[in-house]
Design a protein around this motif. Structure first.
Motif, PDB file in Angstrom:
ATOM      1  N   PRO A  42       0.749  -1.175  -0.038  1.00 51.58           N
ATOM      2  CA  PRO A  42       0.012   0.028   0.214  1.00 51.58           C
ATOM      3  C   PRO A  42       0.862   1.354   0.086  1.00 51.58           C
ATOM      4  N   VAL A  43       2.143   1.195   0.606  1.00 47.45           N
ATOM      5  CA  VAL A  43       2.752   2.460   0.482  1.00 47.45           C
ATOM      6  C   VAL A  43       3.212   2.733  -0.948  1.00 47.45           C
ATOM      7  N   ALA A  44       3.592   1.721  -1.533  1.00 47.21           N
ATOM      8  CA  ALA A  44       4.006   2.038  -3.185  1.00 47.21           C
ATOM      9  C   ALA A  44       2.624   2.586  -3.819  1.00 47.21           C
ATOM     10  N   ILE A  45       1.597   2.173  -3.434  1.00 51.38           N
ATOM     11  CA  ILE A  45       0.208   2.639  -4.347  1.00 51.38           C
ATOM     12  C   ILE A  45       0.346   3.973  -3.771  1.00 51.38           C
ATOM     13  N   VAL A  46       0.235   4.392  -2.786  1.00 48.03           N
ATOM     14  CA  VAL A  46      -0.025   5.800  -2.131  1.00 48.03           C
ATOM     15  C   VAL A  46       1.188   6.756  -2.446  1.00 48.03           C
ATOM     16  N   GLY A  47       2.413   6.083  -2.646  1.00 52.87           N
ATOM     17  CA  GLY A  47       3.534   6.677  -3.016  1.00 52.87           C
ATOM     18  C   GLY A  47       3.320   7.132  -4.539  1.00 52.87           C
ATOM     19  N   GLY A  48       2.828   6.328  -5.311  1.00 56.30           N
ATOM     20  CA  GLY A  48       2.728   6.486  -6.633  1.00 56.30           C
ATOM     21  C   GLY A  48       1.838   7.549  -6.912  1.00 56.30           C
ATOM     22  N   PHE A 104       5.889  -0.941  -8.897  1.00 57.52           N
ATOM     23  CA  PHE A 104       5.472  -2.331  -9.120  1.00 57.52           C
ATOM     24  C   PHE A 104       6.307  -3.505  -9.724  1.00 57.52           C
ATOM     25  N   GLN A 105       7.233  -2.917 -10.539  1.00 55.98           N
ATOM     26  CA  GLN A 105       8.129  -3.731 -11.017  1.00 55.98           C
ATOM     27  C   GLN A 105       7.245  -4.326 -12.429  1.00 55.98           C
ATOM     28  N   PHE A 106       6.411  -3.502 -12.970  1.00 55.04           N
ATOM     29  CA  PHE A 106       5.584  -3.967 -14.153  1.00 55.04           C
ATOM     30  C   PHE A 106       6.313  -3.463 -15.472  1.00 55.04           C
ATOM     31  N   GLY A 107       6.812  -4.668 -15.932  1.00 58.84           N
ATOM     32  CA  GLY A 107       7.420  -4.178 -17.338  1.00 58.84           C
ATOM     33  C   GLY A 107       8.845  -3.334 -17.126  1.00 58.84           C
ATOM     34  N   SER A 140       8.643  -6.689 -20.690  1.00 59.05           N
ATOM     35  CA  SER A 140       9.864  -6.668 -19.730  1.00 59.05           C
ATOM     36  C   SER A 140      11.097  -6.381 -20.248  1.00 59.05           C
ATOM     37  N   ASP A 141      12.016  -6.230 -19.479  1.00 58.30           N
ATOM     38  CA  ASP A 141      13.553  -5.840 -19.986  1.00 58.30           C
ATOM     39  C   ASP A 141      14.250  -7.249 -20.696  1.00 58.30           C
ATOM     40  N   GLY A 142      14.795  -6.923 -21.507  1.00 60.59           N
ATOM     41  CA  GLY A 142      15.439  -7.885 -22.296  1.00 60.59           C
ATOM     42  C   GLY A 142      14.675  -8.576 -23.454  1.00 60.59           C
ATOM     43  N   VAL A 143      13.761  -8.319 -23.686  1.00 60.96           N
ATOM     44  CA  VAL A 143      12.774  -9.013 -24.705  1.00 60.96           C
ATOM     45  C   VAL A 143      13.126  -8.275 -25.956  1.00 60.96           C
ATOM     46  N   LEU A 144      13.094  -7.098 -26.099  1.00 58.24           N
ATOM     47  CA  LEU A 144      13.334  -6.427 -27.533  1.00 58.24           C
ATOM     48  C   LEU A 144      14.735  -6.151 -27.799  1.00 58.24           C
ATOM     49  N   PRO A 145      14.939  -6.107 -29.094  1.00 52.92           N
ATOM     50  CA  PRO A 145      16.408  -5.848 -29.495  1.00 52.92           C
ATOM     51  C   PRO A 145      16.726  -4.330 -29.306  1.00 52.92           C
ATOM     52  N   THR A 146      17.975  -3.928 -29.066  1.00 48.40           N
ATOM     53  CA  THR A 146      18.052  -2.511 -28.633  1.00 48.40           C
ATOM     54  C   THR A 146      17.918  -1.610 -29.574  1.00 48.40           C
ATOM     55  N   SER A 147      17.907  -1.722 -30.745  1.00 50.44           N
ATOM     56  CA  SER A 147      17.494  -0.992 -31.794  1.00 50.44           C
ATOM     57  C   SER A 147      15.982  -0.324 -31.860  1.00 50.44           C
ATOM     58  N   LEU A 148      15.201  -1.256 -31.662  1.00 47.98           N
ATOM     59  CA  LEU A 148      13.957  -1.153 -31.426  1.00 47.98           C
ATOM     60  C   LEU A 148      13.599  -0.473 -29.996  1.00 47.98           C
ATOM     61  N   ILE A 149      14.265  -0.784 -28.875  1.00 50.88           N
ATOM     62  CA  ILE A 149      14.011  -0.188 -27.752  1.00 50.88           C
ATOM     63  C   ILE A 149      14.211   1.315 -27.726  1.00 50.88           C
ATOM     64  N   LEU A 150      15.543   1.705 -28.539  1.00 45.83           N
ATOM     65  CA  LEU A 150      15.859   3.001 -28.868  1.00 45.83           C
ATOM     66  C   LEU A 150      14.845   3.647 -29.675  1.00 45.83           C
ATOM     67  N   GLY A 151      14.292   3.258 -30.662  1.00 46.44           N
ATOM     68  CA  GLY A 151      13.375   3.513 -31.518  1.00 46.44           C
ATOM     69  C   GLY A 151      12.016   3.994 -30.957  1.00 46.44           C
ATOM     70  N   CYS A 152      11.757   2.978 -30.301  1.00 47.20           N
ATOM     71  CA  CYS A 152      10.525   3.306 -29.428  1.00 47.20           C
ATOM     72  C   CYS A 152      10.481   4.549 -28.453  1.00 47.20           C
ATOM     73  N   LEU A 161       3.488   8.510 -18.008  1.00 46.24           N
ATOM     74  CA  LEU A 161       3.853   8.780 -16.660  1.00 46.24           C
ATOM     75  C   LEU A 161       3.209   7.515 -15.791  1.00 46.24           C
ATOM     76  N   GLY A 162       2.013   7.101 -16.039  1.00 44.75           N
ATOM     77  CA  GLY A 162       1.512   6.004 -15.208  1.00 44.75           C
ATOM     78  C   GLY A 162       2.616   4.852 -15.416  1.00 44.75           C
ATOM     79  N   LEU A 163       3.156   4.492 -16.605  1.00 39.01           N
ATOM     80  CA  LEU A 163       3.933   3.201 -16.805  1.00 39.01           C
ATOM     81  C   LEU A 163       5.390   3.514 -16.101  1.00 39.01           C
ATOM     82  N   LEU A 164       5.768   4.541 -16.202  1.00 32.46           N
ATOM     83  CA  LEU A 164       6.974   4.926 -15.538  1.00 32.46           C
ATOM     84  C   LEU A 164       6.773   4.449 -14.191  1.00 32.46           C
ATOM     85  N   LEU A 165       5.833   5.001 -13.424  1.00 31.69           N
ATOM     86  CA  LEU A 165       5.673   4.807 -11.860  1.00 31.69           C
ATOM     87  C   LEU A 165       5.329   3.217 -11.943  1.00 31.69           C
ATOM     88  N   GLN A 166       4.568   2.763 -12.818  1.00 22.27           N
ATOM     89  CA  GLN A 166       4.266   1.031 -12.411  1.00 22.27           C
ATOM     90  C   GLN A 166       5.611   0.363 -12.652  1.00 22.27           C
TER      91      GLN A 166
END
Lengths: 101, 209
Positions: free
Chosen positions: A75-81, B92-95, B4-16, B83-88
């Motif tokens: 929950p800390v991560a959620i609120v932090g986000g 949360f280690q999503f992606g 996740s990390d390491g799935v896509l080739p570097t050129s595509l990562i940079l292009g994206c 921004l949402g994806l960056l924080l995720q």
């Protein structure tokens, strides 16, 4: 002829006796050894099976726990986000309002 | 549906990354001052939506809501999603962080498309709004699944196979998101219709030139 019969009796009887002796004395010993080996193998396999079943059970429990941990979030991560998002947009709004002013 | 990390080739990562930065910059320029709180709320909603898990057999999938964010934010949706994806990915280690550009494109482009469709399909009646909202909600996830398959083709996967797998796995999510989007749009139409207004994709002064 008589001699031949005598010869057969004197030679074959002891041989037959020896064969019978071997059959009734060593045979059961061999059979017993084989049975022991079979029992031993069955016991070993049963033990291995039990151990493997236990290992699989433990691995499954671990996988389930991991899946549950993945579904739960700090929950800390959620609120932090949410705090980060509000902070970033608040900062941008403040900067824009300053520029306007 | 995050890459996740390491799935896509570097050129595509940079292009994206380059592509998503251009789109994020364009998106940031399309946000008006009055819209900032709305963008912040929807960024937070997008950030949290991924925690809503839908159990599906031995595994589970989670909500994405790029369609709803696109429908409500229009051109500002890309920045909100990035921004949402960056924080995720940080919290949360999503992606992976290296795949952030690809993930942003994967969900941001369908969001922009859904915003465009919603803007032109919603009409004036409540029913049209609900229908356009449901369509945007469902199509957002469909578009993300197809873009995911397209990106994974570069990693050596078969497009049709991955697309089919991603679409089948996300079928419940597509239905749930269409329903949720329809409800949200219907609720906002009744309670606060001004929240359904988007910034135009092309500035009016450019249209006049």
């Amino acid at each position: 002829m008589k001699n031949l019969t005598e010869f057969r009796l004197t030679r074959t009887l002891p041989l037959t006796g020896i064969c019978l002796l071997l059959t009734f004395s060593i045979g059961p010993t061999f059979a017993a050894t084989n049975q022991d080996r079979c029992t031993e193998t069955i016991t070993r396999l049963t033990n291995e099976n039990k151990k493997l079943s236990h290992d699989i059970f433990r691995a499954e429990a671990k996988a389930k726990a991991l899946r549950e941990a993945e579904d739960k979030f700090d929950p800390v991560a959620i609120v932090g986000g949410i705090g980060w998002i509000v902070g970033i947009f608040g900062g941008v709004a403040w900067l824009k309002s300053r520029k306007k002013g | 549906m995050h890459i996740s990390d390491g799935v896509l080739p570097t050129s595509l990562i940079l292009g994206c990354y380059a592509g998503s930065m251009v789109l994020a910059g364009w998106s940031a320029r399309r946000i008006s001052n009055d819209e900032l709180p709305k963008v912040a709320v929807l960024t937070a909603s997008f950030f949290i939506a991924s925690l809503v898990h839908v159990p599906l057999g031995p595994t589970s999938v989670h909500l994405l809501i790029p369609g709803l964010v696109g429908a409500l934010l229009g051109p500002a949706a890309f920045l909100a999603i990035a921004l949402g994806l960056l924080l995720q990915s940080l919290l949360f280690q999503f992606g992976g962080l290296t795949a952030l550009g690809a993930n942003a494109l994967m969900m941001g482009i369908p969001a922009l498309c859904c915003g465009f469709f919603f803007r032109h399909l919603r009409g004036t009646t409540r029913q049209r709004h609900i229908l356009a909202g449901a369509l945007a909600g469902g199509l957002g996830t469909v578009g993300s699944a197809l873009l995911l398959a397209l990106l994974l083709v570069s990693a050596g996967d078969d497009f049709l196979g991955v697309a089919k797998l991603a679409l089948v796995a996300h079928l419940p999510v597509i239905l749930i998101e269409a329903t949720v989007s329809a409800f949200v749009v219907s609720f906002l139409y009744t309670v606060k219709p001004e929240l359904l207004r988007q910034q135009p994709f092309i500035p009016p002064q450019k249209l006049n030139v």
